[in-house]
Design a protein around this motif. Structure first.
Motif, short mmCIF file in Angstrom:
data_model
loop_
_atom_site.label_atom_id
_atom_site.label_comp_id
_atom_site.label_asym_id
_atom_site.label_seq_id
_atom_site.Cartn_x
_atom_site.Cartn_y
_atom_site.Cartn_z
N GLU A 168 -36.64 -20.16 51.95
CA GLU A 168 -36.37 -21.23 51.06
C GLU A 168 -36.19 -22.88 51.72
O GLU A 168 -36.21 -23.78 51.10
N GLY A 169 -36.09 -22.79 53.01
CA GLY A 169 -35.99 -23.99 53.74
C GLY A 169 -37.44 -24.33 54.05
O GLY A 169 -37.61 -25.50 54.81
N ALA A 170 -38.48 -23.71 53.30
CA ALA A 170 -39.95 -24.40 53.78
C ALA A 170 -40.19 -25.89 53.13
O ALA A 170 -40.59 -26.63 53.92
N ARG A 179 -40.50 -16.06 44.32
CA ARG A 179 -40.96 -16.33 45.68
C ARG A 179 -41.88 -17.08 45.77
O ARG A 179 -42.24 -18.01 46.72
N ARG A 180 -43.13 -16.51 45.28
CA ARG A 180 -44.48 -17.04 45.30
C ARG A 180 -44.75 -18.47 44.70
O ARG A 180 -45.25 -19.39 45.23
N ASP A 181 -44.05 -18.73 43.60
CA ASP A 181 -43.69 -19.75 42.81
C ASP A 181 -43.06 -20.86 43.91
O ASP A 181 -43.76 -22.02 43.73
N SER A 182 -42.21 -20.42 44.59
CA SER A 182 -41.31 -21.49 45.46
C SER A 182 -42.64 -22.15 46.53
O SER A 182 -42.65 -23.17 46.97
N ILE A 183 -43.43 -20.75 46.97
CA ILE A 183 -44.37 -21.21 48.17
C ILE A 183 -45.50 -22.45 47.63
O ILE A 183 -45.76 -23.21 48.37
#
Length: 923
Positions: free
Chosen positions: A279-281, A316-320
């Motif tokens: 999440e810190g990306a 998770r893929r959406d956040s990337i």
């Protein structure tokens, strides 16, 4: 299942590209005979470029090299002129222009002299009219092609790409420019620099301009602020050239060193932000953007997708994807890479982009007992693999940017829901069920064969099942199948049967090997499945571009480009695609029928601003459609609107690049079609203008001359004695006939052309005697023939031919008059018949066709064309054009050639068919 489609630029096969090496070898061969170019580059006049060039030339001369001055401008500077001593100079070329004599560089003398080094100052100079090349830099290119080393000088304001920028800074726009490619292709760029204060002192001392000019320059171009800005631009442009040299050298070294190129060098200072699944990306990306802004360098962002990361859930893929989009908005170029090892891929990407610094995020702290479990530090792993790179570790942040679920899921509708369901972990349970089912099936199949097969063969059957599960369902079900198979083999096939007890300790090794091989085979098979998916995605993108490019290359109308472009985009992204073009009023033409979700105002904004908008962008993100401007080299040609079936694809860098590439291809095709239409219209206008001028010229001369003669003869009747009236009357008739023939030709040509174009030429085809038509034509042309003899060679047994007798007689009359005007007697008229054609010929014994028309004889039949333009014989050049039009109306043709023995021969070919049988009449 939602997939982040990678570009597949893995380092697994980092071998040099054979095509790239071949191109490099060809480039080296092309450069081998080419001379070197050295450019002394400066911010402005007076920094000492010519002085530095001459100083270096003196050193080269002292070293024994043949140095010659082609042209050098000292501008009256004594220090610079003193450096000319001892250097041979080519004599200048004298060019006369508008009553003045201009002095220019003599290119031919330089090519004949062929020195080792030639000094050619003022690279941006415009040559005098009449020179071989318009610009001096074109002269330099010819010298380089001849193998001569050239030294020249150039100011930054003369570069084409910087001309407008410098003009805006200084308020002075120079008109003599040099393409940037000239500087880019230079083998050496020597920066000649001077501080603003030093340059101001030189200007004040009269070392740059004369005192009167220096005072004016100091108040305008040479203001200190201007000098500082120009100095910065020159330094940056030189640095770009040096960076290109570094990159080219690295490419050459990677080709000669084999698989691994040289390590990255800290020259450009570029940054690579490493985007991870945590999440810190987003904090990593923001920090990299700030660092790049502070250092004023380029930066990139990359995410590496491994087979394990591909199994992440949709959220998770959406956040990337959101982090990668954030990086693009902050100015980065993004990429999705694939490979088994994240560190290897990131280091390889940094080397490809020549980055000096890697920016990585600090991973999350493992919860509970797992924090005590040994783990590999990712930052240290990067450090071991990239010893020449700086690594910046970013502290974790509590917040991360998440994709707005409402925007994309609402736009996707039911399809998005189906995709989302496929991404959920629950959707993978059927794979485990199939793994269990396949294990049971193999057990049932092998049980009856227990007495026929060895235990090793039964193990092979179980491993085959693991391979099938891994190919279809991936790693997890394959590992589950491997463990079930070991348990089934132990329970049903190892003594004692129907028990998990083991009678022979050696079977424990069999179980371990069977489990290990099953897990390994499953891992490798699933990895292969992942690689196949990557390759398929890459192939699909390449195929889409290839098919669109191939189809657009054959498009000749804008409507074809619109339909082909919309079909290609829709075929790749699914959903609905529209290509919108501007109307004649430059307003964007909207769809005739309402389209669900389409917003005309957003499309118009995209067209006016030249920026994308709508779904997946930072502008009007709530829109269900994505709008892309069709940017061509000259202007925006329209808008591509897309409502994709998978909205997430718009956030994937590779898919976004694919859409931009498709839009670019459509825009270039539209611009090509536009300029084809412009060129065709220009040709039509040029031809119309030519015909108009020819018609006006003909009428002004050939109509006015008979009219003038008629007026003169009519007035002379009042003063002439009665016995001279008869002769004057004959002259009046002759001039009137000449004018009548001219007007008839003009009217006939207009009538024939309008009739042929409109399909309204109606021929009165009847079976005619050729001999009678020839005789009638000779009688009709007798006033023009005068006393010239006409010979006929018409066979008595010539069959009847079907044609319009009036028009064919007119053709023969025109040919006879043409022979009488431009030829010499005797004039011969011939006719012969073949099974399918009638050929009529008219020949004279004059000088024949001009030699300039050899191979272009058909141009004689063009309107307002005469074989001898300088001939004093009156005429407008319509007689032969009328003959050609009549022949074409009959389905025949006209030709012209020089006859054997001298003279010109014109041939009329008419199609013929078998004449009807004669009707017997009763006696």
């Amino acid at each position: 299942m939602t997939a982040i489609v990678p570009d597949g630029r893995a380092a697994a096969d980092a071998r040099p590209d054979p095509d790239a090496l071949l191109a490099q070898l060809r480039a080296d061969e092309a450069r081998a005979p080419r001379g070197k170019l050295r450019i002394y580059f400066g911010a402005n006049a007076g920094v000492g470029k010519t002085w530095a060039m001459l100083s270096a030339a003196q050193r080269e001369r002292a070293a024994g090299r043949d140095v010659v001055i082609g042209v050098v401008e000292t501008h009256g500077r004594a220090e610079t002129a003193a450096l000319l001593a001892g250097l041979q100079a080519l004599p200048p070329r004298q060019v006369a222009h508008r009553g003045r004599t201009l002095v220019e560089f003599d290119l031919d003398a330089a090519l004949a002299r062929r020195p080792q080094v030639l000094l050619v100052d003022e690279l941006a100079h415009t040559n005098a009219p009449g020179s071989r090349h318009v610009k001096r830099w074109q002269d330099v290119r010819e010298l380089l092609a001849a193998g001569i080393e050239v030294w020249s000088a150039l100011n930054v304001q003369h570069l084409e790409s910087l001309n407008g920028t410098v003009g805006a800074i200084t308020g002075v726009r120079v008109h003599e420019t040099v393409p940037d490619t000239v500087l880019d292709e230079a083998d050496e760029v020597v920066l000649v620099d001077a501080t603003p204060d030093e340059l101001a002192a030189r200007l004040k001392a009269g070392k740059v301009y004369l005192p009167q000019q220096a005072e004016l320059a100091a108040q305008n171009f040479f203001r200190k602020g201007n000098l500082i800005a120009l100095r910065e631009i020159a330094l940056r442009r030189t640095a770009e050239h040096v960076e290109d040299d570094v990159r080219n050298w690295r490419v050459e070294q990677s080709g000669t060193r084999g698989q691994s190129g040289p390590p990255a060098w800290n020259t450009s200072g570029a940054l690579l932000a490493c985007v991870g699944p945590h999440e810190g990306a987003s904090q990593t990306v923001r920090t990299a953007a700030r660092l790049a802004g502070q250092l004023n360098v380029q930066w990139h962002a990359a995410y590496v997708e491994t087979p394990r990361l591909q199994r992440l859930d949709a959220a998770r893929r959406d956040s990337i994807l959101a982090v990668l989009q954030l990086a693009e908005h902050l100015g980065a170029s993004t990429a999705v890479l694939t490979g088994a090892n994240v560190a290897d891929e990131l280091v390889a990407q940094a080397q490809r982009l020549n980055c000096a610094t890697l920016v990585v995020g600090r991973g999350p702290v493992a919860p509970g007992w797992r924090r005590w479990w040994p783990a590999t530090d990712f930052t240290r792993e990067l450090g071991r693999r990239a010893t020449g790179l700086d690594i910046v570790e970013v502290a974790r942040a509590d917040s991360a940017r998440r994709l707005s679920r409402g925007t994309l899921h609402t736009a996707a509708g039911d399809d998005a829901g189906a995709v989302e369901d496929a991404d959920r972990p629950a959707a993978r349970w059927p794979g485990y069920a199939w793994a269990a089912g396949i294990s049971v099936a193999i057990t049932l199949l092998a049980t009856p064969l227990l007495g026929l097969l060895e235990s090793a063969n039964i193990v092979m059957l179980f491993l085959l099942g693991v391979v099938g599960v891994a190919m279809r369902f991936g790693r997890g079900p394959a590992a589950f199948a491997a463990m079930l198979n070991v348990a089934a083999f132990d329970f049903f096939f190892v003594s004692p049967r129907l028990s998990f007890s083991v009678g022979d300790v050696q079977y424990l090794l069999t179980f371990a090997v069977m489990l290990g091989v099953g897990l390994l085979v499953g891992q490798l098979t699933a990895g292969l499945r992942f690689a196949v998916g990557v390759s398929t995605s890459r192939e699909r993108r390449a195929q889409s571009l290839f098919e669109l490019t191939r189809e657009l290359s054959a498009a000749l109308e804008a409507s074809q480009v619109v339909s082909l472009g919309a079909a290609a985009v829709q075929g790749h992204f699914g959903g609905r695609a529209l290509v919108l073009l501007p109307e004649a009023s430059d307003a964007l033409a909207m769809p005739a029928e309402p389209v669900a979700g389409f917003d005309a105002s957003v499309a118009d904004w995209t067209f006016r601003s030249g920026q994308p908008a709508g779904l997946g962008t930072a502008t009007l993100t709530a829109q269900p459609w994505h709008y892309v401007p069709l940017k061509a080299p000259m202007r925006v040609r329209g808008v591509l609107a897309l409502a994709p079936a998978r909205p997430r694809w718009l956030l994937i860098p590779e898919q976004a690049q694919q859409l931009d590439t498709l839009a670019r291809q459509i825009a270039i095709a539209l611009e090509r079609v536009h300029y084809v239409e412009v060129a065709q219209q220009a040709v039509v206008e040029i031809e119309s203008e030519r015909l108009r001028n020819a018609l006006l010229g003909a009428i002004s001369h050939d109509v006015r001359t008979p009219l003038t003669a008629l007026i003169g003869l009519a007035e002379s009747l009042r003063t002439l004695p009665p016995e001279a009236h008869a002769e004057a009357a004959r002259d009046l008739v002759a001039q009137a006939r000449q004018l009548n023939a001219l007007v008839n030709n003009l009217l006939d040509m207009a009538r024939l052309e309008s009739g042929i174009a409109g399909g309204s030429v109606k021929l009165r085809r009847e079976w005619q005697s050729v001999e009678e038509v020839v005789g009638a034509a000779i009688r009709a042309a007798r006033p023009a023939l005068g006393e010239q003899a006409v010979r006929t060679a018409v066979p008595a047994d010539l069959p009847l031919v079907e044609f319009d007798a009036v028009l064919i007689e007119r053709v023969l009359v025109n040919l006879l008059e043409n022979a009488a005007k431009y030829g010499a007697p005797p004039i011969e008229v011939g006719a012969q018949a073949t099974p399918d054609a009638l050929v009529l010929t008219v020949r004279d014994h004059g000088p024949g066709l001009p030699a300039s028309l050899k191979g272009r004889e058909q141009t004689l039949f063009d309107k307002f064309t005469r074989g001898r333009a300088e001939s004093a014989t009156p005429g407008v050049g319509l007689g032969l054009a009328i003959c050609k039009a009549v022949a074409n109306a009959h389905g025949g043709d006209m030709s012209a050639a020089n006859a054997p023995g001298g003279g010109a021969e014109f041939s009329l070919t008419l199609p013929r068919r078998t004449p009807p049988a004669p009707i017997d009449t009763p006696s």
